[in-house]
Motif scaffolding. Structure first.
Motif, mmCIF file in Angstrom:
data_model
loop_
_atom_site.group_PDB
_atom_site.id
_atom_site.type_symbol
_atom_site.label_atom_id
_atom_site.label_comp_id
_atom_site.label_asym_id
_atom_site.label_seq_id
_atom_site.Cartn_x
_atom_site.Cartn_y
_atom_site.Cartn_z
ATOM 1 N N GLY A 1 0.835 -1.364 -0.061
ATOM 2 C CA GLY A 1 -0.051 -0.095 -0.173
ATOM 3 C C GLY A 1 0.911 1.247 -0.101
ATOM 4 O O GLY A 1 2.033 1.130 0.124
ATOM 5 N N THR A 2 0.192 2.365 0.033
ATOM 6 C CA THR A 2 0.824 3.618 -0.031
ATOM 7 C C THR A 2 1.366 3.996 1.467
ATOM 8 O O THR A 2 0.959 3.595 2.387
ATOM 9 C CB THR A 2 -0.158 4.745 -0.053
ATOM 10 O OG1 THR A 2 -0.626 4.556 -1.599
ATOM 11 C CG2 THR A 2 0.401 5.947 -0.226
ATOM 12 N N LEU A 3 2.598 4.349 1.334
ATOM 13 C CA LEU A 3 3.464 4.629 2.793
ATOM 14 C C LEU A 3 3.104 5.941 3.262
ATOM 15 O O LEU A 3 3.164 6.027 4.600
ATOM 16 C CB LEU A 3 4.842 4.411 2.280
ATOM 17 C CG LEU A 3 5.531 2.979 1.979
ATOM 18 C CD1 LEU A 3 6.764 2.934 1.756
ATOM 19 C CD2 LEU A 3 4.858 2.136 3.063
ATOM 20 N N ALA A 4 2.816 6.945 2.379
ATOM 21 C CA ALA A 4 2.971 8.350 2.661
ATOM 22 C C ALA A 4 2.337 9.131 1.590
ATOM 23 O O ALA A 4 2.701 8.783 0.236
ATOM 24 C CB ALA A 4 4.090 8.774 3.291
ATOM 25 N N ARG A 5 1.619 10.095 1.891
ATOM 26 C CA ARG A 5 1.067 11.177 0.631
ATOM 27 C C ARG A 5 1.362 12.492 1.212
ATOM 28 O O ARG A 5 1.169 12.890 2.338
ATOM 29 C CB ARG A 5 -0.265 10.994 0.254
ATOM 30 C CG ARG A 5 -0.503 9.832 -0.721
ATOM 31 C CD ARG A 5 -1.445 9.874 -1.500
ATOM 32 N NE ARG A 5 -1.368 8.769 -2.521
ATOM 33 C CZ ARG A 5 -2.198 8.609 -3.399
ATOM 34 N NH1 ARG A 5 -3.251 9.250 -3.476
ATOM 35 N NH2 ARG A 5 -1.902 7.497 -4.251
ATOM 36 N N VAL B 1 4.435 8.244 -1.773
ATOM 37 C CA VAL B 1 5.444 7.336 -1.343
ATOM 38 C C VAL B 1 5.002 5.738 -1.357
ATOM 39 O O VAL B 1 4.085 5.502 -0.727
ATOM 40 C CB VAL B 1 6.239 7.667 -0.134
ATOM 41 C CG1 VAL B 1 7.391 6.839 0.355
ATOM 42 C CG2 VAL B 1 6.664 9.209 -0.064
ATOM 43 N N GLU B 2 5.668 5.000 -2.069
ATOM 44 C CA GLU B 2 5.394 3.539 -2.275
ATOM 45 C C GLU B 2 6.435 2.881 -2.267
ATOM 46 O O GLU B 2 7.516 3.185 -2.057
ATOM 47 C CB GLU B 2 4.684 3.479 -3.516
ATOM 48 C CG GLU B 2 3.472 4.289 -3.754
ATOM 49 C CD GLU B 2 3.112 4.206 -5.167
ATOM 50 O OE1 GLU B 2 3.904 3.702 -6.161
ATOM 51 O OE2 GLU B 2 2.173 4.956 -5.541
ATOM 52 N N HIS B 3 6.298 1.559 -1.917
ATOM 53 C CA HIS B 3 7.370 0.384 -2.094
ATOM 54 C C HIS B 3 7.566 0.233 -3.450
ATOM 55 O O HIS B 3 6.749 0.258 -4.129
ATOM 56 C CB HIS B 3 6.954 -0.869 -1.242
ATOM 57 C CG HIS B 3 8.390 -1.768 -0.816
ATOM 58 N ND1 HIS B 3 8.665 -2.406 -1.923
ATOM 59 C CD2 HIS B 3 9.148 -1.941 0.172
ATOM 60 C CE1 HIS B 3 9.736 -3.048 -1.447
ATOM 61 N NE2 HIS B 3 10.022 -2.838 -0.270
ATOM 62 N N CYS B 4 8.996 0.173 -3.732
ATOM 63 C CA CYS B 4 9.360 -0.121 -5.103
ATOM 64 C C CYS B 4 8.736 -1.681 -5.684
ATOM 65 O O CYS B 4 8.801 -2.745 -4.804
ATOM 66 C CB CYS B 4 10.787 -0.286 -5.297
ATOM 67 S SG CYS B 4 11.438 -0.797 -6.959
ATOM 68 N N VAL B 5 8.076 -1.686 -6.692
ATOM 69 C CA VAL B 5 7.579 -3.060 -7.266
ATOM 70 C C VAL B 5 8.691 -3.535 -8.133
ATOM 71 O O VAL B 5 8.544 -4.934 -8.671
ATOM 72 C CB VAL B 5 6.407 -2.811 -8.205
ATOM 73 C CG1 VAL B 5 5.263 -2.144 -7.332
ATOM 74 C CG2 VAL B 5 6.862 -2.092 -9.253
ATOM 75 N N LEU C 1 10.701 15.862 1.612
ATOM 76 C CA LEU C 1 10.083 14.773 1.616
ATOM 77 C C LEU C 1 11.096 13.553 1.326
ATOM 78 O O LEU C 1 11.211 12.470 1.909
ATOM 79 C CB LEU C 1 9.148 14.545 0.496
ATOM 80 C CG LEU C 1 8.471 13.059 0.567
ATOM 81 C CD1 LEU C 1 7.524 12.703 1.689
ATOM 82 C CD2 LEU C 1 7.340 13.034 -0.768
ATOM 83 N N LEU C 2 12.181 13.626 0.348
ATOM 84 C CA LEU C 2 13.114 13.050 0.071
ATOM 85 C C LEU C 2 14.161 12.639 1.276
ATOM 86 O O LEU C 2 14.568 11.620 1.714
ATOM 87 C CB LEU C 2 14.099 13.463 -0.972
ATOM 88 C CG LEU C 2 13.402 13.067 -2.526
ATOM 89 C CD1 LEU C 2 14.278 14.063 -3.494
ATOM 90 C CD2 LEU C 2 13.353 11.799 -2.796
#
Length: 158
Positions: free
Chosen positions: A24-28, A34-38, A71-72
């Motif tokens: 799922g989404t980690l943060a917005r 921000v997501e986990h890399c697929v 954010l980074l």
């Protein structure tokens, strides 16, 4: 839309929920997700991308650009803390898919001791080795890493 169809964008599909996103989404924020890399860059690798379809940093609005640096930094700190064996955190911009400019995204990747040792590589050479290996992360490990990353990101909320 799906990859390979005209106008398709995997990054947009992951962000809008039309493509399944493990963990799922980690943060917005107002402008970023921000997501986990697929891809095969390992458990704990995050992706920071604009919610709007943008193919280059030069296309960012002033508001999008203002959110990016903080954010980074926040995501890098969360990855550093949440991933065991992380010696360094790589942050790089990617925006090509099949040699066509695609949805710009920043990969925030833990450089884990185990990966460095296994591949005898670091930096871009490590990323190349991980892609050549092509091993997708274990889905259960991704879900666990996402829970840790989500907690770390929440603690670092601006």
């Amino acid at each position: 839309m799906r990859e390979g169809e005209p106008g398709a964008c995997l990054a947009c599909g992951l962000a809008d929920g039309s493509v399944p996103l493990p963990g799922g989404t980690l943060a917005r924020t107002a402008h970023w997700t921000v997501e986990h890399c697929v891809g095969p860059l390992g458990v704990g690798t995050a992706v920071v991308k604009p919610l709007r379809h943008v193919t280059g940093v030069h296309e960012l609005t002033p508001a999008e650009a203002a959110e990016l640096g903080p954010l980074l930094r926040r995501v890098s700190a969360a990855v550093r803390t949440a991933v065991d064996g992380c010696e360094q955190v790589y942050v790089c911009l990617w925006s090509h898919a099949g040699r066509v400019p695609g949805h710009v995204h920043f990969v925030v990747q833990p450089a884990r001791t185990a990966d460095l040792d296994r591949h005898g590589a670091y930096g871009p050479a490590l990323q190349t080795a991980l892609f050549a290996e092509g091993t997708p992360p274990d889905p259960e490990a991704v879900v666990e890493a996402c829970a840790r990353l989500r907690r770390e990101l929440a603690e670092r909320r601006a």
